[in-house]
Design a protein around this motif. Structure first.
Motif, PDB file in Angstrom:
ATOM      1  N   VAL A 135      -7.486 -34.929  28.796  1.00 18.74           N
ATOM      2  CA  VAL A 135      -7.043 -34.968  30.195  1.00 18.74           C
ATOM      3  C   VAL A 135      -6.869 -36.408  30.655  1.00 18.74           C
ATOM      4  N   LEU A 136      -7.882 -37.234  30.404  1.00 25.62           N
ATOM      5  CA  LEU A 136      -7.840 -38.626  30.840  1.00 25.62           C
ATOM      6  C   LEU A 136      -6.707 -39.393  30.154  1.00 25.62           C
ATOM      7  N   ASP A 137      -6.501 -39.115  28.879  1.00 20.30           N
ATOM      8  CA  ASP A 137      -5.419 -39.789  28.154  1.00 20.30           C
ATOM      9  C   ASP A 137      -4.057 -39.396  28.709  1.00 20.30           C
ATOM     10  N   TYR A 138      -3.915 -38.123  29.102  1.00 18.84           N
ATOM     11  CA  TYR A 138      -2.634 -37.707  29.694  1.00 18.84           C
ATOM     12  C   TYR A 138      -2.390 -38.427  31.022  1.00 18.84           C
ATOM     13  N   ILE A 139      -3.437 -38.524  31.848  1.00 19.99           N
ATOM     14  CA  ILE A 139      -3.287 -39.213  33.138  1.00 19.99           C
ATOM     15  C   ILE A 139      -2.932 -40.674  32.920  1.00 19.99           C
ATOM     16  N   GLU A 140      -3.541 -41.295  31.932  1.00 21.79           N
ATOM     17  CA  GLU A 140      -3.225 -42.688  31.607  1.00 21.79           C
ATOM     18  C   GLU A 140      -1.752 -42.826  31.211  1.00 21.79           C
ATOM     19  N   SER A 141      -1.270 -41.926  30.352  1.00 21.67           N
ATOM     20  CA  SER A 141       0.135 -42.005  29.930  1.00 21.67           C
ATOM     21  C   SER A 141       1.070 -41.691  31.091  1.00 21.67           C
ATOM     22  N   TYR A 142       0.646 -40.801  31.985  1.00 15.96           N
ATOM     23  CA  TYR A 142       1.446 -40.494  33.183  1.00 15.96           C
ATOM     24  C   TYR A 142       1.585 -41.740  34.054  1.00 15.96           C
ATOM     25  N   ASN A 143       0.467 -42.423  34.306  1.00 15.04           N
ATOM     26  CA  ASN A 143       0.501 -43.623  35.139  1.00 15.04           C
ATOM     27  C   ASN A 143       1.367 -44.722  34.527  1.00 15.04           C
ATOM     28  N   GLN A 144       1.408 -44.774  33.214  1.00 15.69           N
ATOM     29  CA  GLN A 144       2.178 -45.806  32.535  1.00 15.69           C
ATOM     30  C   GLN A 144       3.630 -45.396  32.292  1.00 15.69           C
ATOM     31  N   GLY A 145       3.992 -44.218  32.798  1.00 14.30           N
ATOM     32  CA  GLY A 145       5.360 -43.750  32.646  1.00 14.30           C
ATOM     33  C   GLY A 145       5.688 -43.283  31.253  1.00 14.30           C
ATOM     34  N   LEU A 146       4.669 -42.937  30.468  1.00 16.34           N
ATOM     35  CA  LEU A 146       4.888 -42.541  29.076  1.00 16.34           C
ATOM     36  C   LEU A 146       4.803 -41.039  28.870  1.00 16.34           C
ATOM     37  N   ALA A 147       4.434 -40.298  29.928  1.00 20.75           N
ATOM     38  CA  ALA A 147       4.334 -38.840  29.811  1.00 20.75           C
ATOM     39  C   ALA A 147       5.737 -38.251  29.843  1.00 20.75           C
ATOM     40  N   GLN A 148       6.156 -37.685  28.732  1.00 19.68           N
ATOM     41  CA  GLN A 148       7.511 -37.168  28.611  1.00 19.68           C
ATOM     42  C   GLN A 148       7.619 -35.787  29.253  1.00 19.68           C
ATOM     43  N   GLN A 149       8.757 -35.558  29.939  1.00 21.00           N
ATOM     44  CA  GLN A 149       9.063 -34.224  30.448  1.00 21.00           C
ATOM     45  C   GLN A 149       9.593 -33.399  29.279  1.00 21.00           C
ATOM     46  N   GLU A 150       8.759 -32.537  28.735  1.00 24.57           N
ATOM     47  CA  GLU A 150       9.144 -31.756  27.568  1.00 24.57           C
ATOM     48  C   GLU A 150       9.471 -30.322  27.973  1.00 24.57           C
ATOM     49  N   ASN A 151      10.369 -29.716  27.242  1.00 24.84           N
ATOM     50  CA  ASN A 151      10.799 -28.357  27.554  1.00 24.84           C
ATOM     51  C   ASN A 151       9.918 -27.327  26.856  1.00 24.84           C
ATOM     52  N   ASN A 152       8.618 -27.488  27.001  1.00 24.11           N
ATOM     53  CA  ASN A 152       7.681 -26.525  26.428  1.00 24.11           C
ATOM     54  C   ASN A 152       7.419 -25.400  27.422  1.00 24.11           C
ATOM     55  N   ARG A 153       7.209 -24.225  26.872  1.00 21.19           N
ATOM     56  CA  ARG A 153       6.880 -23.085  27.733  1.00 21.19           C
ATOM     57  C   ARG A 153       5.374 -23.078  28.000  1.00 21.19           C
ATOM     58  N   LEU A 154       5.025 -22.676  29.213  1.00 23.81           N
ATOM     59  CA  LEU A 154       3.609 -22.573  29.583  1.00 23.81           C
ATOM     60  C   LEU A 154       3.258 -21.103  29.768  1.00 23.81           C
ATOM     61  N   THR A 155       2.306 -20.645  28.988  1.00 28.51           N
ATOM     62  CA  THR A 155       1.782 -19.289  29.169  1.00 28.51           C
ATOM     63  C   THR A 155       0.476 -19.385  29.938  1.00 28.51           C
ATOM     64  N   PHE A 156       0.382 -18.641  31.032  1.00 29.97           N
ATOM     65  CA  PHE A 156      -0.890 -18.638  31.750  1.00 29.97           C
ATOM     66  C   PHE A 156      -1.289 -17.219  32.107  1.00 29.97           C
ATOM     67  N   TYR A 157      -2.584 -17.036  32.240  1.00 31.56           N
ATOM     68  CA  TYR A 157      -3.155 -15.763  32.621  1.00 31.56           C
ATOM     69  C   TYR A 157      -3.384 -15.775  34.124  1.00 31.56           C
ATOM     70  N   GLN A 158      -3.169 -14.621  34.745  1.00 33.34           N
ATOM     71  CA  GLN A 158      -3.293 -14.549  36.201  1.00 33.34           C
ATOM     72  C   GLN A 158      -4.221 -13.417  36.589  1.00 33.34           C
ATOM     73  N   TYR A 159      -5.104 -13.700  37.516  1.00 36.94           N
ATOM     74  CA  TYR A 159      -6.024 -12.674  38.029  1.00 36.94           C
ATOM     75  C   TYR A 159      -5.225 -11.602  38.772  1.00 36.94           C
ATOM     76  N   ARG A 160      -5.483 -10.341  38.429  1.00 41.03           N
ATOM     77  CA  ARG A 160      -4.785  -9.239  39.092  1.00 41.03           C
ATOM     78  C   ARG A 160      -5.712  -8.432  39.998  1.00 41.03           C
ATOM     79  N   ASN A 161      -6.796  -7.915  39.423  1.00 44.05           N
ATOM     80  CA  ASN A 161      -7.734  -7.149  40.242  1.00 44.05           C
ATOM     81  C   ASN A 161      -9.092  -7.094  39.558  1.00 44.05           C
ATOM     82  N   HIS A 162     -10.063  -6.554  40.278  1.00 41.29           N
ATOM     83  CA  HIS A 162     -11.436  -6.473  39.797  1.00 41.29           C
ATOM     84  C   HIS A 162     -11.732  -5.037  39.401  1.00 41.29           C
ATOM     85  N   ILE A 163     -12.238  -4.863  38.183  1.00 46.43           N
ATOM     86  CA  ILE A 163     -12.565  -3.526  37.701  1.00 46.43           C
ATOM     87  C   ILE A 163     -14.070  -3.390  37.618  1.00 46.43           C
TER      88      ILE A 163
END
Length: 216
Positions: free
Chosen positions: A188-216
């Motif tokens: 995480v810290l390394d990504y923030i460092e690269s972001y601040n230095q303008g080195l974080a590339q905008q990549e066309n990767n897909r993000l899969t995330f899980y989402q809360y729906r309901n409580h059983i």
């Protein structure tokens, strides 16, 4: 969005979740591990009394005390209510005119492995989550739809999120999960460092995330 100026790592929001707490102790002993050139990083123990007692909380769950209405309610005076007010105003004061990332470390008895819990779909957080899930296949992303008045500690910052690891019993330190969480923090810290230095590339990767729906 401008550069990230500071990163705050909150540990021990629940006093019997030892992974984050002992990571925080390590970082306090060896602060160079979490320092990067373009931003400041600091650690704080959210609920010291609960940790000393090896309990989740003393009076009430600290991670349910950060709703704005509750923070402004002087009638709420339990130990955790007062603690939440102090944490909120301290971090708000520190983050004036700054971009602050807030990471709240948790562990769980559930088999969550390494899970990043997002409370918003801020573009920066989505980019960070995408990068982490690409470079670390064990990382899972969970998006929790925020309520109108979120009451979690990480909701203090627009760039706040939680890391939940498990399975690990309450009041127990698991070496493997400790090391995996530590490595994730550095990523995480390394990504923030690269972001601040303008080195974080905008990549066309897909993000899969899980989402809360309901409580059983």
């Amino acid at each position: 969005m401008g550069n990230i100026n500071s990163v705050v790592i909150a540990t021990g929001t629940h006093g019997n979740e030892f992974t984050g707490i002992y990571l925080g102790k390590k970082f306090e002993q060896f602060p160079n591990l979490i320092q990067r050139s373009s931003f400041d990083t600091r650690v704080f123990l959210s609920n010291p009394k609960a940790f000393a007692a090896a309990r989740r909380y003393i009076d009430k769950d600290l991670n349910r005390c950060f709703a704005k209405a509750d923070l402004q309610n002087s009638q709420l005076a339990s130990y955790e209510d007062i603690l939440a007010k102090n944490i909120y105003y301290l971090l708000k004061e520190e983050s004036k005119n700054k971009q602050q990332v807030l990471i709240d470390l948790h562990s769980s008895t559930a088999n969550m492995q390494l899970t990043i819990i997002l409370k918003s779909q801020h573009p920066f957080l989505l980019q960070l989550a995408t990068k982490l899930s690409v470079i670390n296949p064990e990382v899972k992303i969970c998006y929790s739809q925020p309520t109108r008045d979120s009451n979690y500690l990480c909701s203090i910052s627009e760039l706040g999120f939680a890391i939940e690891v498990g399975p690990v019993a309450q009041g127990v330190l698991n070496a493997e999960l400790f090391q995996k969480t530590e490595a994730l923090i550095y990523q995480v810290l390394d990504y923030i460092e690269s972001y601040n230095q303008g080195l974080a590339q905008q990549e066309n990767n897909r993000l899969t995330f899980y989402q809360y729906r309901n409580h059983i």
